[in-house]
Scaffold this motif. Structure first.
Motif, mmCIF file in Angstrom:
data_model
loop_
_atom_site.group_PDB
_atom_site.id
_atom_site.type_symbol
_atom_site.label_atom_id
_atom_site.label_comp_id
_atom_site.label_asym_id
_atom_site.label_seq_id
_atom_site.Cartn_x
_atom_site.Cartn_y
_atom_site.Cartn_z
ATOM 1 N N UNK A 1 6.233 -1.128 -4.556
ATOM 2 C CA UNK A 1 5.031 -0.357 -4.873
ATOM 3 C C UNK A 1 3.848 -0.888 -4.069
ATOM 4 N N UNK A 2 3.261 -0.070 -3.203
ATOM 5 C CA UNK A 2 2.166 -0.565 -2.361
ATOM 6 C C UNK A 2 0.847 -0.586 -3.126
ATOM 7 N N UNK A 3 -0.104 -1.395 -2.700
ATOM 8 C CA UNK A 3 -1.409 -1.405 -3.350
ATOM 9 C C UNK A 3 -2.173 -0.120 -3.041
ATOM 10 N N UNK A 4 -3.126 0.178 -3.901
ATOM 11 C CA UNK A 4 -4.013 1.313 -3.702
ATOM 12 C C UNK A 4 -5.357 0.987 -4.304
ATOM 13 N N UNK A 5 -6.228 1.954 -4.336
ATOM 14 C CA UNK A 5 -7.541 1.726 -4.931
ATOM 15 C C UNK A 5 -7.380 1.373 -6.403
ATOM 16 N N UNK A 6 -8.001 0.289 -6.796
ATOM 17 C CA UNK A 6 -7.873 -0.221 -8.151
ATOM 18 C C UNK A 6 -6.903 -1.370 -8.283
ATOM 19 N N UNK B 1 9.363 1.918 3.042
ATOM 20 C CA UNK B 1 10.434 1.368 2.215
ATOM 21 C C UNK B 1 10.255 1.746 0.743
ATOM 22 N N UNK B 2 9.016 1.912 0.308
ATOM 23 C CA UNK B 2 8.797 2.356 -1.067
ATOM 24 C C UNK B 2 9.360 3.761 -1.269
ATOM 25 N N UNK B 3 9.109 4.651 -0.347
ATOM 26 C CA UNK B 3 9.623 6.013 -0.475
ATOM 27 C C UNK B 3 11.147 6.035 -0.402
ATOM 28 N N UNK B 4 11.727 5.158 0.414
ATOM 29 C CA UNK B 4 13.186 5.049 0.465
ATOM 30 C C UNK B 4 13.749 4.639 -0.891
ATOM 31 N N UNK B 5 13.151 3.611 -1.478
ATOM 32 C CA UNK B 5 13.628 3.139 -2.769
ATOM 33 C C UNK B 5 13.434 4.183 -3.861
#
Length: 316
Positions: free
Chosen positions: A87-92, A283-287
């Motif tokens: 899970x990549x970081x985002x705003x917040x 890689x997140x979208x792959x998973x």
């Protein structure tokens, strides 16, 4: 800069990780060493005289709490259960500075041989038959994904041996990967596997020859890996005495020079935040597609914040 040391088991990657991290620390540079190998020996390599177990809890033991900390107030991540290792970081999201004043560093980092160290945790009997070691690496992957390391800062990671490092997207989280190879056919076999994956994802890779005993060994490595050979270390009586628990004298001049070459090579690189984040999202979208949407019952592609890229500007 994030630096990974990889290679065949027994190639000396843990020893090289420790030598490089200690050299950085003694120069006064901010450095963090991370033991992400299934065999946890980096602490002993950093301090050959160490007689007590590493004192801080392993990252894998607190993965749920680490997820809670890092997801912060990111509205795209509903809970720790919905947060996977990619899970990549985002705003917040909670972003970290290297060795910053936060719970994760305070809880999991201890000094060993003058080097701050974090460990992933061993693969123990309770994991046999029910767990994959690469799930334990999820905390390291999340940590690097949420870390905003600045100029002149270093994270040195001793990775799993062989091609096992490709079992997760962790191998794309580094600014530089050093592959440690002995001058044997088995020693360079892992290089060929890593080279092909590195080219596919545009991962910077350089080879360090290790345990070189003469010109024939060096010519063999040059013939096998070509221009990817960056430098080499000779067979080291100092390393052998250190591995026996009582280092004698000091590291040989040739090997000290090799460590200098490694640092110069890392320092010459420019950090590419967009590329690091692009690989993380890929890689997140792959998973998500392969297993995580089904496992969590959610559309995890929605966790990607299209207007966010980590880096110094994101700290504001």
């Amino acid at each position: 800069m994030r630096i990974a040391f990889v290679g065949k088991g027994g190639s000396g990657k843990t020893t090289l990780s420790a030598l490089f991290a200690r050299r950085l620390a003694r120069s006064g540079a901010p450095v963090l060493a991370v033991d992400a190998d299934i065999n946890q020996h980096l602490a002993e390599a950093l301090d050959p005289a160490l007689r007590t177990p590493f004192a801080a809890p392993p990252l894998a033991a607190r993965l749920g709490e680490i997820k809670d900390l890092l997801r912060g107030a990111n509205p795209r991540i509903a809970s720790r259960e919905a947060m996977i290792k990619t899970t990549p970081p985002g705003r917040g999201s909670r972003l970290l500075r290297l060795l910053g004043d936060d719970e994760l560093h305070a809880r999991h980092v201890r000094q060993v041989g003058g080097v701050p160290l974090m460990v992933t945790g061993e693969f123990d009997e309770s994991d046999l038959g029910v767990a994959c070691y690469h799930s334990k690496l999820g905390a390291v992957e999340l940590y690097l994904g949420h870390l905003v390391d600045g100029p002149g800062e270093y994270v040195v990671v001793d990775m799993t041996a062989g091609a096992d490092a490709f079992a997760s997207g962790l191998f794309t989280r580094f600014d530089m990967t050093f592959l440690v190879a002995e001058p044997t056919r088995k020693g360079v076999s892992v290089y060929r596997q890593y080279r092909d994956h590195a080219r596919e994802f545009d991962i910077p890779l350089a080879v360090i020859g290790n345990k070189v005993t003469g010109e024939e060994d060096l010519l063999f490595l040059k013939d096998q890996v070509g221009d990817d050979l960056l430098t080499h270390l000779v067979h080291s009586p100092w390393v052998r005495s250190a591995e026996q628990g009582s280092p004698q004298g000091e590291l040989e001049e040739t090997n000290r020079h090799a460590l200098t070459v490694l640092r110069e090579h890392v320092d010459a690189r420019t950090k590419d935040w967009p590329a690091l984040h692009r690989h993380a999202v890929q890689f997140h979208l792959r998973n998500a597609h392969a297993w995580a949407d089904r496992a969590t019952g959610q559309n995890l592609a929605a966790q990607v914040d299209p207007d966010f890229t980590p880096g110094p500007a994101s700290l504001a």
